[in-house]
Design a protein around this motif. Structure first.
Motif, short mmCIF file in Angstrom:
data_model
loop_
_atom_site.label_atom_id
_atom_site.label_comp_id
_atom_site.label_asym_id
_atom_site.label_seq_id
_atom_site.Cartn_x
_atom_site.Cartn_y
_atom_site.Cartn_z
N THR A 210 -44.84 40.18 54.45
CA THR A 210 -43.84 41.24 54.63
C THR A 210 -44.54 42.59 54.54
OG1 THR A 210 -43.39 41.40 52.26
CG2 THR A 210 -42.10 39.79 53.52
N VAL A 211 -43.85 43.62 55.00
CA VAL A 211 -44.42 44.97 54.92
C VAL A 211 -44.67 45.34 53.46
CG1 VAL A 211 -44.02 47.41 55.38
CG2 VAL A 211 -43.37 45.71 57.08
N ASP A 212 -43.74 44.96 52.59
CA ASP A 212 -43.89 45.28 51.16
C ASP A 212 -45.15 44.62 50.60
OD1 ASP A 212 -41.63 46.85 51.05
OD2 ASP A 212 -40.32 45.18 50.50
N ARG A 213 -45.42 43.38 50.98
CA ARG A 213 -46.58 42.68 50.46
C ARG A 213 -47.87 43.30 50.99
NH1 ARG A 213 -47.79 36.12 50.73
NH2 ARG A 213 -49.81 36.20 49.63
N LEU A 214 -47.87 43.69 52.25
CA LEU A 214 -49.04 44.34 52.83
C LEU A 214 -49.28 45.70 52.17
CD1 LEU A 214 -48.45 43.48 56.58
CD2 LEU A 214 -50.45 42.81 55.24
N ALA A 215 -48.20 46.44 51.94
CA ALA A 215 -48.33 47.73 51.28
C ALA A 215 -48.91 47.58 49.88
CB ALA A 215 -46.97 48.43 51.22
N SER A 217 -50.95 45.16 48.98
CA SER A 217 -52.36 44.85 49.14
C SER A 217 -53.18 46.11 49.40
CB SER A 217 -52.57 43.88 50.31
OG SER A 217 -51.91 42.65 50.07
N ALA A 218 -52.55 47.08 50.04
CA ALA A 218 -53.23 48.33 50.36
C ALA A 218 -53.07 49.38 49.27
CB ALA A 218 -52.69 48.88 51.68
N SER A 219 -52.35 49.04 48.21
CA SER A 219 -52.09 49.99 47.12
C SER A 219 -51.41 51.26 47.64
CB SER A 219 -53.38 50.34 46.38
OG SER A 219 -53.99 49.19 45.84
N MET A 220 -50.40 51.04 48.48
CA MET A 220 -49.64 52.15 49.06
C MET A 220 -48.15 51.89 48.90
SD MET A 220 -51.47 52.82 52.75
CE MET A 220 -53.13 53.46 52.92
N SER A 221 -47.39 52.94 49.05
CA SER A 221 -45.95 52.75 49.16
C SER A 221 -45.64 52.17 50.53
CB SER A 221 -45.21 54.07 48.98
OG SER A 221 -45.46 54.92 50.10
N ARG A 222 -44.46 51.62 50.69
CA ARG A 222 -44.07 51.02 51.97
C ARG A 222 -44.12 52.06 53.09
NH1 ARG A 222 -40.41 46.90 53.93
NH2 ARG A 222 -39.37 47.60 55.82
N ALA A 223 -43.55 53.24 52.86
CA ALA A 223 -43.49 54.27 53.91
C ALA A 223 -44.89 54.77 54.26
CB ALA A 223 -42.62 55.43 53.44
N THR A 224 -45.74 54.96 53.25
CA THR A 224 -47.10 55.44 53.50
C THR A 224 -47.89 54.39 54.28
OG1 THR A 224 -47.08 56.77 51.49
CG2 THR A 224 -49.24 56.27 52.44
N PHE A 225 -47.72 53.12 53.91
CA PHE A 225 -48.44 52.06 54.61
C PHE A 225 -48.05 52.00 56.08
CE2 PHE A 225 -48.62 47.73 56.25
CZ PHE A 225 -49.97 47.45 56.08
N ILE A 226 -46.75 52.04 56.36
CA ILE A 226 -46.29 51.97 57.75
C ILE A 226 -46.85 53.13 58.55
CG2 ILE A 226 -44.27 52.14 59.25
CD1 ILE A 226 -42.70 50.61 57.11
N THR A 233 -53.58 51.58 64.23
CA THR A 233 -53.54 50.45 65.15
C THR A 233 -52.65 50.66 66.36
OG1 THR A 233 -51.65 49.33 64.11
CG2 THR A 233 -53.83 48.92 63.16
N ALA A 234 -51.78 51.69 66.34
CA ALA A 234 -50.82 51.92 67.43
C ALA A 234 -49.97 50.69 67.70
CB ALA A 234 -51.54 52.38 68.70
N THR A 235 -49.76 49.89 66.67
CA THR A 235 -49.04 48.62 66.80
C THR A 235 -48.10 48.44 65.61
OG1 THR A 235 -51.00 47.67 67.84
CG2 THR A 235 -49.32 46.12 67.09
N PRO A 236 -46.85 48.02 65.84
CA PRO A 236 -45.99 47.70 64.71
C PRO A 236 -46.59 46.59 63.86
CG PRO A 236 -44.71 47.86 66.73
CD PRO A 236 -46.17 47.89 67.13
N VAL A 237 -46.30 46.61 62.57
CA VAL A 237 -46.89 45.64 61.65
C VAL A 237 -46.61 44.21 62.08
CG1 VAL A 237 -46.95 44.81 59.26
CG2 VAL A 237 -46.75 47.26 59.72
N ALA A 238 -45.34 43.90 62.39
CA ALA A 238 -44.97 42.53 62.76
C ALA A 238 -45.68 42.09 64.03
CB ALA A 238 -43.46 42.43 62.93
N THR A 239 -45.83 43.00 64.99
CA THR A 239 -46.53 42.66 66.24
C THR A 239 -47.99 42.34 65.97
OG1 THR A 239 -45.04 44.09 67.52
CG2 THR A 239 -47.15 43.51 68.54
N PHE A 240 -48.61 43.15 65.12
CA PHE A 240 -50.02 42.91 64.79
C PHE A 240 -50.21 41.53 64.16
CE2 PHE A 240 -53.24 42.69 61.53
CZ PHE A 240 -54.37 42.99 62.24
N ILE A 241 -49.36 41.20 63.18
CA ILE A 241 -49.50 39.91 62.49
C ILE A 241 -49.31 38.76 63.48
CG2 ILE A 241 -48.48 38.41 60.74
CD1 ILE A 241 -47.89 40.93 59.12
N THR A 242 -48.35 38.90 64.38
CA THR A 242 -48.13 37.85 65.38
C THR A 242 -49.35 37.70 66.29
OG1 THR A 242 -45.73 38.20 65.37
CG2 THR A 242 -46.68 37.12 67.31
#
Length: 301
Positions: A210-215, A217-226, A233-242
């Motif tokens: 999930t975005v929260d789990r990735l954030a 892992s990156a030691s960031m808030s959800r909004a900052t990570f996104i 990456t110029a790519t949405p998180v879900a698209t990248f993972i897929t």
């Protein structure tokens, strides 16, 4: 292994030097279309040239490289008074040398192509800017060393030169992705925190990312990570993972010991039918058809 290296490995990217161009002013060379999953590249070691593509002209100088994922027919020209003079080729054991009729040399270009495997290679090429132009500049030590090695092997054409040149081409691809400066899913990111999150996905692609789990892992808030992830990456998180999961799946499917269901589970799909739909949307083939095609192309019994 970092993400960029892993993706190059998944795509089975193999580089080949086709020609070394030693051009005087006002010289041109026409380059035909390459085959499927072959991406042409040009690396300027010295001098300047233009690359005329359909609807676009690129200007390249010393330390510039261009990768053409779709490899359309194009023309390389060096500046000078018209009319342009056609070049001539000297066949070599490792590659051909293309020269100006005058013998004068002002521009030194290595031209070749990368061959990719089906599946992961297709996904990699489709994800890159077309063309991908990288200006390394004269101050890049790694690129200066690479250029020196290319010239040394080009002069010697000794035993093993082809293997060395091909390995140097693959190194060039990695450097182009690292220094592209263009947001793309597979380029190395400059933010270590984003890189840590991407490597976590790489280590366990079947986890529920999930975005929260990735954030986290990156030691960031959800909004900052996104925000940071999208910028890099110029790519949405879900698209990248897929995309990453499908690249890994293409590799796993070439191993007959893995069933389609087990591959689906390894990349995070509890439903084989959901995996099949996603895989077909990404590659244009069902997992079963891809497996049969890949097996035949690799000569596996």
């Amino acid at each position: 292994m970092d993400l960029t290296s892993y993706v190059i490995d998944l795509a089975r990217a193999a580089g080949t030097v086709d020609k070394r161009c030693l051009f005087a002013p006002a010289t041109e060379m026409r380059v035909g279309r390459y085959g499927e999953r072959e991406a042409a590249f040009h690396f300027v070691l010295e001098g300047e040239c233009t690359v005329d593509l359909p609807g676009r002209t690129l200007h390249l100088g010393p330390g510039d490289a261009v990768l053409l994922p779709t490899s359309p027919p194009h023309t390389i020209r060096t500046a000078g008074p018209a009319p342009y003079r056609p070049s001539f080729e000297t066949p070599g054991s490792t590659f051909d040398t293309v020269r100006s009729p005058s013998g004068e040399v002002g521009t030194d270009i290595f031209c070749g192509h990368f061959t990719m495997a089906s599946g992961a290679g297709d996904l990699l090429l489709r994800s890159l800017p077309d063309p991908l132009v990288v200006s390394f500049g004269a101050a890049n030590e790694a690129v200066r060393s690479l250029a020196a090695l290319l010239r040394t092997e080009a002069r010697s054409e000794s035993s093993g030169s082809a293997a060395i040149l091909n390995a140097l081409c693959t190194a060039l691809l990695a450097l182009m992705l690292r220094h592209s400066g263009t947001p793309a899913p597979w380029t190395a990111v400059t933010d270590d925190r984003i890189a840590a999150a991407l490597n976590a996905v790489l280590d366990d692609p079947g986890a529920q990312w999930t975005v929260d789990r990735l954030a986290e892992s990156a030691s960031m808030s959800r909004a900052t990570f996104i925000r940071h992830f999208t910028r890099h990456t110029a790519t949405p998180v879900a698209t990248f993972i897929t995309q990453l999961r499908m690249m890994i799946a293409t590799d796993l499917l070439t191993d007959p010991s893995h069933t389609v269901a087990s591959v689906a589970a390894r990349v995070g799909y509890h439903s084989e039918s959901a995996f099949t739909r996603t895989f077909q949307a990404a590659t244009g083939q069902t997992p079963g058809r891809y497996r049969r095609t890949a097996t035949v192309s690799r000569g596996t019994p």
